[in-house]
Each structure stands twice: as C-alpha cells, then as structure tokens.
Design an enzyme around this catalytic site. Sequence first.
Site, PDB file in Angstrom:
ATOM      1  N   CYS A   2       0.816  -1.219   0.000  1.00 23.90           N
ATOM      2  CA  CYS A   2       0.000   0.000   0.000  1.00 23.90           C
ATOM      3  C   CYS A   2       0.847   1.266   0.000  1.00 23.90           C
ATOM      4  O   CYS A   2       1.928   1.297   0.591  1.00 23.90           O
ATOM      5  CB  CYS A   2      -0.889   0.019   1.238  1.00 23.90           C
ATOM      6  SG  CYS A   2      -1.984  -1.388   1.337  1.00 23.90           S
ATOM      7  N   ARG A  27       6.113  -0.807  -6.137  1.00 21.31           N
ATOM      8  CA  ARG A  27       6.056  -1.580  -4.900  1.00 21.31           C
ATOM      9  C   ARG A  27       5.029  -2.709  -4.952  1.00 21.31           C
ATOM     10  O   ARG A  27       5.001  -3.557  -4.076  1.00 21.31           O
ATOM     11  CB  ARG A  27       5.678  -0.665  -3.735  1.00 21.31           C
ATOM     12  CG  ARG A  27       6.751   0.319  -3.454  1.00 21.31           C
ATOM     13  CD  ARG A  27       6.365   1.217  -2.330  1.00 21.31           C
ATOM     14  NE  ARG A  27       7.567   1.822  -1.821  1.00 21.31           N
ATOM     15  CZ  ARG A  27       7.823   2.016  -0.550  1.00 21.31           C
ATOM     16  NH1 ARG A  27       6.962   1.648   0.351  1.00 21.31           N
ATOM     17  NH2 ARG A  27       8.936   2.568  -0.172  1.00 21.31           N
ATOM     18  N   TRP A  74      -2.715  -2.921  -1.581  1.00 23.95           N
ATOM     19  CA  TRP A  74      -2.292  -4.320  -1.715  1.00 23.95           C
ATOM     20  C   TRP A  74      -3.180  -5.073  -0.729  1.00 23.95           C
ATOM     21  O   TRP A  74      -3.072  -4.899   0.488  1.00 23.95           O
ATOM     22  CB  TRP A  74      -0.810  -4.439  -1.349  1.00 23.95           C
ATOM     23  CG  TRP A  74      -0.205  -5.778  -1.564  1.00 23.95           C
ATOM     24  CD1 TRP A  74       0.203  -6.313  -2.749  1.00 23.95           C
ATOM     25  CD2 TRP A  74       0.099  -6.753  -0.561  1.00 23.95           C
ATOM     26  NE1 TRP A  74       0.739  -7.557  -2.542  1.00 23.95           N
ATOM     27  CE2 TRP A  74       0.688  -7.861  -1.218  1.00 23.95           C
ATOM     28  CE3 TRP A  74      -0.062  -6.802   0.826  1.00 23.95           C
ATOM     29  CZ2 TRP A  74       1.110  -8.996  -0.532  1.00 23.95           C
ATOM     30  CZ3 TRP A  74       0.360  -7.936   1.500  1.00 23.95           C
ATOM     31  CH2 TRP A  74       0.926  -9.013   0.820  1.00 23.95           C
ATOM     32  N   ASN A  99      -2.671   2.514   5.278  1.00 29.50           N
ATOM     33  CA  ASN A  99      -1.717   1.413   5.109  1.00 29.50           C
ATOM     34  C   ASN A  99      -1.643   0.685   6.447  1.00 29.50           C
ATOM     35  O   ASN A  99      -1.603   1.329   7.494  1.00 29.50           O
ATOM     36  CB  ASN A  99      -0.303   1.934   4.809  1.00 29.50           C
ATOM     37  CG  ASN A  99      -0.195   2.545   3.444  1.00 29.50           C
ATOM     38  OD1 ASN A  99      -1.145   2.532   2.680  1.00 29.50           O
ATOM     39  ND2 ASN A  99       0.970   3.087   3.138  1.00 29.50           N
ATOM     40  N   GLY A 100      -1.569  -0.638   6.423  1.00 30.46           N
ATOM     41  CA  GLY A 100      -1.425  -1.382   7.676  1.00 30.46           C
ATOM     42  C   GLY A 100      -2.603  -2.296   7.921  1.00 30.46           C
ATOM     43  O   GLY A 100      -3.426  -2.535   7.020  1.00 30.46           O
ATOM     44  N   GLU A 478      18.569 -18.827  -2.272  1.00 34.23           N
ATOM     45  CA  GLU A 478      18.213 -17.599  -2.987  1.00 34.23           C
ATOM     46  C   GLU A 478      17.828 -17.906  -4.443  1.00 34.23           C
ATOM     47  O   GLU A 478      16.880 -17.329  -4.984  1.00 34.23           O
ATOM     48  CB  GLU A 478      19.388 -16.604  -2.909  1.00 34.23           C
ATOM     49  CG  GLU A 478      19.283 -15.366  -3.774  1.00 34.23           C
ATOM     50  CD  GLU A 478      18.112 -14.446  -3.429  1.00 34.23           C
ATOM     51  OE1 GLU A 478      17.369 -14.718  -2.477  1.00 34.23           O
ATOM     52  OE2 GLU A 478      17.925 -13.454  -4.167  1.00 34.23           O
ATOM     53  N   LYS A 482      14.230 -16.999  -6.075  1.00 32.76           N
ATOM     54  CA  LYS A 482      14.095 -16.197  -7.297  1.00 32.76           C
ATOM     55  C   LYS A 482      13.202 -16.928  -8.304  1.00 32.76           C
ATOM     56  O   LYS A 482      12.318 -16.336  -8.895  1.00 32.76           O
ATOM     57  CB  LYS A 482      15.454 -15.918  -7.953  1.00 32.76           C
ATOM     58  CG  LYS A 482      16.334 -14.923  -7.280  1.00 32.76           C
ATOM     59  CD  LYS A 482      15.901 -13.480  -7.402  1.00 32.76           C
ATOM     60  CE  LYS A 482      15.030 -13.079  -6.238  1.00 32.76           C
ATOM     61  NZ  LYS A 482      15.701 -12.555  -5.085  1.00 32.76           N
ATOM     62  N   GLU A 485       9.507 -17.104  -7.130  1.00 36.65           N
ATOM     63  CA  GLU A 485       8.920 -15.765  -7.003  1.00 36.65           C
ATOM     64  C   GLU A 485       8.450 -15.197  -8.354  1.00 36.65           C
ATOM     65  O   GLU A 485       7.385 -14.598  -8.437  1.00 36.65           O
ATOM     66  CB  GLU A 485      10.005 -14.865  -6.402  1.00 36.65           C
ATOM     67  CG  GLU A 485       9.596 -13.478  -6.029  1.00 36.65           C
ATOM     68  CD  GLU A 485      10.733 -12.717  -5.359  1.00 36.65           C
ATOM     69  OE1 GLU A 485      11.915 -13.071  -5.558  1.00 36.65           O
ATOM     70  OE2 GLU A 485      10.429 -11.752  -4.638  1.00 36.65           O
ATOM     71  N   HIS A 501      18.580 -37.720   2.759  1.00 35.41           N
ATOM     72  CA  HIS A 501      17.713 -37.801   3.941  1.00 35.41           C
ATOM     73  C   HIS A 501      16.257 -37.485   3.602  1.00 35.41           C
ATOM     74  O   HIS A 501      15.473 -37.197   4.506  1.00 35.41           O
ATOM     75  CB  HIS A 501      18.232 -36.864   5.037  1.00 35.41           C
ATOM     76  CG  HIS A 501      19.606 -37.219   5.517  1.00 35.41           C
ATOM     77  ND1 HIS A 501      19.865 -38.363   6.233  1.00 35.41           N
ATOM     78  CD2 HIS A 501      20.800 -36.614   5.331  1.00 35.41           C
ATOM     79  CE1 HIS A 501      21.162 -38.431   6.500  1.00 35.41           C
ATOM     80  NE2 HIS A 501      21.753 -37.380   5.958  1.00 35.41           N
ATOM     81  N   LYS A 600       6.874  -4.998  -3.341  1.00 36.96           N
ATOM     82  CA  LYS A 600       8.298  -4.698  -3.209  1.00 36.96           C
ATOM     83  C   LYS A 600       8.678  -4.428  -1.767  1.00 36.96           C
ATOM     84  O   LYS A 600       9.672  -4.930  -1.275  1.00 36.96           O
ATOM     85  CB  LYS A 600       8.638  -3.489  -4.087  1.00 36.96           C
ATOM     86  CG  LYS A 600      10.102  -3.077  -4.053  1.00 36.96           C
ATOM     87  CD  LYS A 600      10.968  -4.146  -4.680  1.00 36.96           C
ATOM     88  CE  LYS A 600      12.448  -3.873  -4.542  1.00 36.96           C
ATOM     89  NZ  LYS A 600      13.238  -5.114  -4.744  1.00 36.96           N
TER      90      LYS A 600
HETATM   91  C1  AGP Z   1      13.218 -10.788  -2.680  1.00 39.74           C
HETATM   92  O1  AGP Z   1      13.275 -11.162  -3.998  1.00 39.74           O
HETATM   93  C2  AGP Z   1      11.913 -10.610  -2.123  1.00 39.74           C
HETATM   94  N1  AGP Z   1      11.079  -9.818  -2.925  1.00 39.74           N
HETATM   95  C3  AGP Z   1      11.749 -10.477  -0.630  1.00 39.74           C
HETATM   96  O2  AGP Z   1      12.082 -11.708  -0.099  1.00 39.74           O
HETATM   97  C4  AGP Z   1      12.531  -9.369   0.139  1.00 39.74           C
HETATM   98  O3  AGP Z   1      13.892  -9.652   0.137  1.00 39.74           O
HETATM   99  C5  AGP Z   1      11.970  -9.290   1.578  1.00 39.74           C
HETATM  100  O4  AGP Z   1      10.632  -8.908   1.526  1.00 39.74           O
HETATM  101  C6  AGP Z   1      12.747  -8.363   2.459  1.00 39.74           C
HETATM  102  O5  AGP Z   1      12.710  -7.049   1.985  1.00 39.74           O
HETATM  103  P1  AGP Z   1      13.714  -5.961   2.515  1.00 39.74           P
HETATM  104  O6  AGP Z   1      15.085  -6.370   2.102  1.00 39.74           O
HETATM  105  O7  AGP Z   1      13.278  -4.682   1.868  1.00 39.74           O
HETATM  106  O8  AGP Z   1      13.584  -5.918   4.008  1.00 39.74           O
END
Ligand code: AGP
Length: 605
Positions: A2, A27, A74, A99-100, A478, A482, A485, A501, A600
């Site tokens: 948001c 975002r 959002w 927001n929140g 990671e 990626k 995501e 395992h 974001k």
């Molecule tokens: C990464 O690709 C993500 N979009 C997400 O995991 C991100 O790293 C996480 O939300 C933390 O965000 P920040 O680094 O702004 O705290």
Amino acid sequence: MCGIVGAVAQRNIVSVLIEGLRRLEYRGYDSCGVAVLGENGPRRARSVARVADLDEQVHEGHFDGITGIAHTRWATHGAPVTDNAHPIFSKDALALVHNGIIENYETLREMLRGKGYEFVSQTDTEVIAHLIHSVYRGDLFAAVREAIAQLHGAYAIAVLHKDQPHTVVGARQGSPLVVGLGNGENFLASDALALAGSTERFIFLEEGDVCELSLDGVRIVDRDGNEAQREVRQVAAYGGAVELGPYRHFMQKEIFEQPRAITDTIPQADSFDPSIFGEDAGKVFAEIDSLLILACGTSYYSGLTAKYWLESIAKIPTQVEIASEYRYRESVPNPKSLVVVISQSGETADTLAALKHAQSLGHKHTLAVCNVGTSAMVRQTELSFLTHAGREIGVASTKAFTTQLVALFVLAATLAKLRGHLSDEQEAGYLKQLRHLPAALNSVLALEPQIIAWSEEFSRKEHALFLGRGLHYPIALEGALKLKEISYIHAEAYPAGELKHGPLALVTEAMPVVTVAPNDALLEKLKSNIQEVRARGGELYVFADADTKIVNDEGLHVIRMPEHYGLLSPILHVVPLQLLAYHTACARGTDVDKPRNLAKSVTVE
Ligand code: AGP
C-alpha cells in the site's frame, strides 16, 4: 504494498496525487484510488487496474481540487475489488486512506453498526473512517486523535473532511508516513519518493505522531499529545523516474547493474576501518561478543551467507533469524550481542518490529545494512552501512542482495581485524578481491546466452531442486526463491548432503536439479552428491567453477563459471541463478517485475 499520497495546495493537486501513485507503483498493488475535496464534499475515482487507468478516469471526469488524498492498495482484508479500494468514505463527508492492518476491526465494526454506520466494503480500513466520523465535532485533528486511541494494530492514515476544505490529517503507528513541506502547500506520503518533484524538504513522522497539514504549515503532536518539533531533512536523492533503457524488464536491468552497484558500495579506504559503520563503531565493536542477524526473504539469505564469513574470518559467534519468527518467540537476550538488521527498503514491518523487540529486550547495540538512507531502520539503529545499489524497482531483489553481501563481507573483515584475526597480507588480499569483483561479475554476466538456452527447458517444468553446500547453501536458497517468485515454478533448496535424507525421493527426469559448484573444500563431497542424482536418472544443471573439472555428460549439463573466487564466490554464483529465474519467467510470460500477490516493500505484518 500500500502507498499513500496527500496534498493541500492553492492549485489543482490531482496531477501531484497521480504522479505520487505512479512513483509508488513499483512496490506492487492491486487497486488504486484518489479523492479530492469539491464544493459538495469529497469526490473519488477508484480502479482495480493500473494508475494509468485512474489517470484516465480523473481526466475524463475533470477532477479538480486543492485538497486530496490517494492510495495504492495491496489487499489484506477483502478482495482487490473496487468497493475495497481506498479512499474509503464515511457518510460522504470524510475520506480516508490507510496502510497497515487494524487487529480489532471486528469489535469496532460491531460497535459502529450499533451506532447506525453501514459497511460497504470488506476492509478493516472502513472502521477507521466511520470511527473518526463518529467522533468528529468540527475538528478533524481532534477527531483523529480521539479515534486512533481505540485502534489496535498498525496504520498510517491520511484523512480529509468536507467541512475543512484546506486540511489533511495524518497519523502513523507501525507504518511509515512522511510530511513534505512546500511553499504555501504541504504534502503527505508513505514514502518521500512519492513526492519527488514536489518538494525536497521532509519530516519523517515518528511512531504515534499525528499531523495536520494546512496551506501555511504543519502541526505535529506526539503520542502523548505534546506539540512536537521534528527535524526537517533535505532529501534531494529522489530524482526522476528510473528509465528502463535497453532492457526488457527492471529485473534484467538491475541484474546487469550489479558491477556498478558493487563498485559504489565497496568502501574507498585502503583498510577495513570501523568508522564506515558510524562514528562509534570502533567502540561498539570492541564491546560485542556475538551477532544476532534479523531479516526477511532475500535479505535473510544474505544474513545466512554472512554467518559463514563472520564465524570463519572474524571468529565471532553469529545467529541468523527470520525476523517474523524472532519477534514472537521467547529468546535469551545477550546485551553484548550486536543486532544487525538487513533490509533493502529499511521499512519491512517484520524486520522493524524484530529490531524494536530486540531493543526492548535490552540489546543496545544495533546496526542496519540498508539501501535507503532515510528509512526507519537506519533512523532507529545506532550504526549503519548504506549499500549503494540505487533504486531497485523489480520486486525480485538482485542488486540489493549482492551489495548486502559486500557490506556484510566488509563487516566480517572489519571485525576480524579488530579481533586480531586478520593479517596485513590477508587484509590487502581481501581488498584486492573486492575491487576486482565488478570485473569478475561482468564475465559471469557474459554467460547470459547459455543460461537463456537452459531457461527454455526450465520453462516447461513445474518443479526444481537447488543444491549447494557450505557458504553456497544460502545461494541455492536464494536461487530457488528467485525462480518461484517470478516464474511460479515450485522450487526447493537443500544443502546437497541432505539429499539422501529425504528429497532424493523426488528426483526423476522431470525434476531439474540446479547445483552450485564452486571449487572449494566441499567440492569432492558435492561431486558425490551429483552422482547420487545421476544414478537416479535426475537431470543436473551445474554452475561449476572452471577449475572444478566438472564437464558435460549424459544428464549432466554444465555452465562454466570463472575460476574459484574464494570467500567472495557466493557473490558471483548467485548471478547465473538470477538470470536463470529471469529468463525462465520471460519464457513463461509472467509479470517479471510485479509478480502476482507480491509487493516490493512489505510494510504490513
Ligand atoms: C526478494 O526477492 C523478495 N522480494 C523479498 O524476499 C525481500 O527480500 C523481503 O521482503 C525483504 O525485503 P527488505 O530487504 O526490503 O527488508
């Protein structure tokens, strides 16, 4: 996530509000809206499409007003439909954006229904609008203060009322809100970035603050109702919109910006000096006996990587925790531990709350590794290291991750030096390797055509396994994050030794197994793990250092990386995984920069 924009001016502010929303678009959001005050009260337009659609609506509807608020939503409570989009109205007299998350909204809704208020949305926000309306007696500022005393949860709000045509009231608790100061006009936003072009003078509101914007000034009271004088900061760093240039997506652009971002992040000095973390860093680092790293998502994985460096180079015990878990568990605080929060945005609600929780437990030494100098995290920590990745637009974090790794390596080397574990020769060697990193990254980026060829194969899969060992296990994590995501392919990462395992049962020719293969001390072990997969008919896709001598074979596809890069190798090895995820997503036609359901900057819990 948001976003809020608000304005009081002596000109039509519709374009300021729309431009503010555009700047917050990256975002992630699923609906948006704007309300301006006209002669007959607030008038609004809302859209479940893009801000461009909202812009069309306000043009066609000839929206005009000197006071207004706007929002990108959002969805949390209630689906992303027009009725749930903000601004939310109460009795056609008051408009509010939020927001929140309000935790006690059900109780409040019942109470307000009892007073005759009708609810037309499924949002928690609607209770705030009606609550303020229910206590309004000609003074919006007073009504907001009275109403928020009954709210439990997190909020940043902006409100206007038809009877106060030159007033916008804002309040924050747990979500960021910033005031922008102009000449004869004033603004409000959830992020200073939204107001670039309108002002460069900002007040970052503190928790519990309530503000009243009018044409000639801004009044702020703190959580106890005392008039508050907040510092006015000059922030000129928010230039125009970031251009895509020759790239198809921001994510691709940001992957290719990594050599530059890393060059800008590496400290200039010829030694690892604590002062780059803040004036008092030398003193603080001498007092600490351990580190507690708190972060989320990709930033958490940079923390996991750093643990290997901190324990092996600096010999300092390091614990890494997912922020949203740490804040709710009973832990044993150690006041001699340095709490390190890692965040691209510096506004992630879970990480911020974990930081506050650690501070409330008596942790006095705190450090933020962050990409935004004006963020709440940087303001709330004793020490900080700013990464210089530049604005990251793609939801999937890339250059923020690799610059965090650089920052954390510098932290490990600095602590190693202070603790007597770094010889002059090692220091010179690490500095040399750091400075050569951008060139090494360029040679990895040159592998893109080979990775595109693999991505065609991957785009037809629904699952993938990622393997790594030691320092490169977080890189496998990671890589899997990626891929899932942005391509929506289910991906899991394991330390390669764990395969037998359990996850080995998943291995068939339909399950590609991506392997990070640096030429480090665990290489021979990793080669055995590769054979375990081959013996079960699995298809391996290996990113192997040139000196590993792993070569193409049946069921074994190899992309040759440069020679092993020592302790900094994870920074090189993550790049082909970013490219693999990116090109796989492109081949599947997903929305790479704004993947579904994600935002974001995650400013809600
Ligand atoms: C990464 O690709 C993500 N979009 C997400 O995991 C991100 O790293 C996480 O939300 C933390 O965000 P920040 O680094 O702004 O705290």
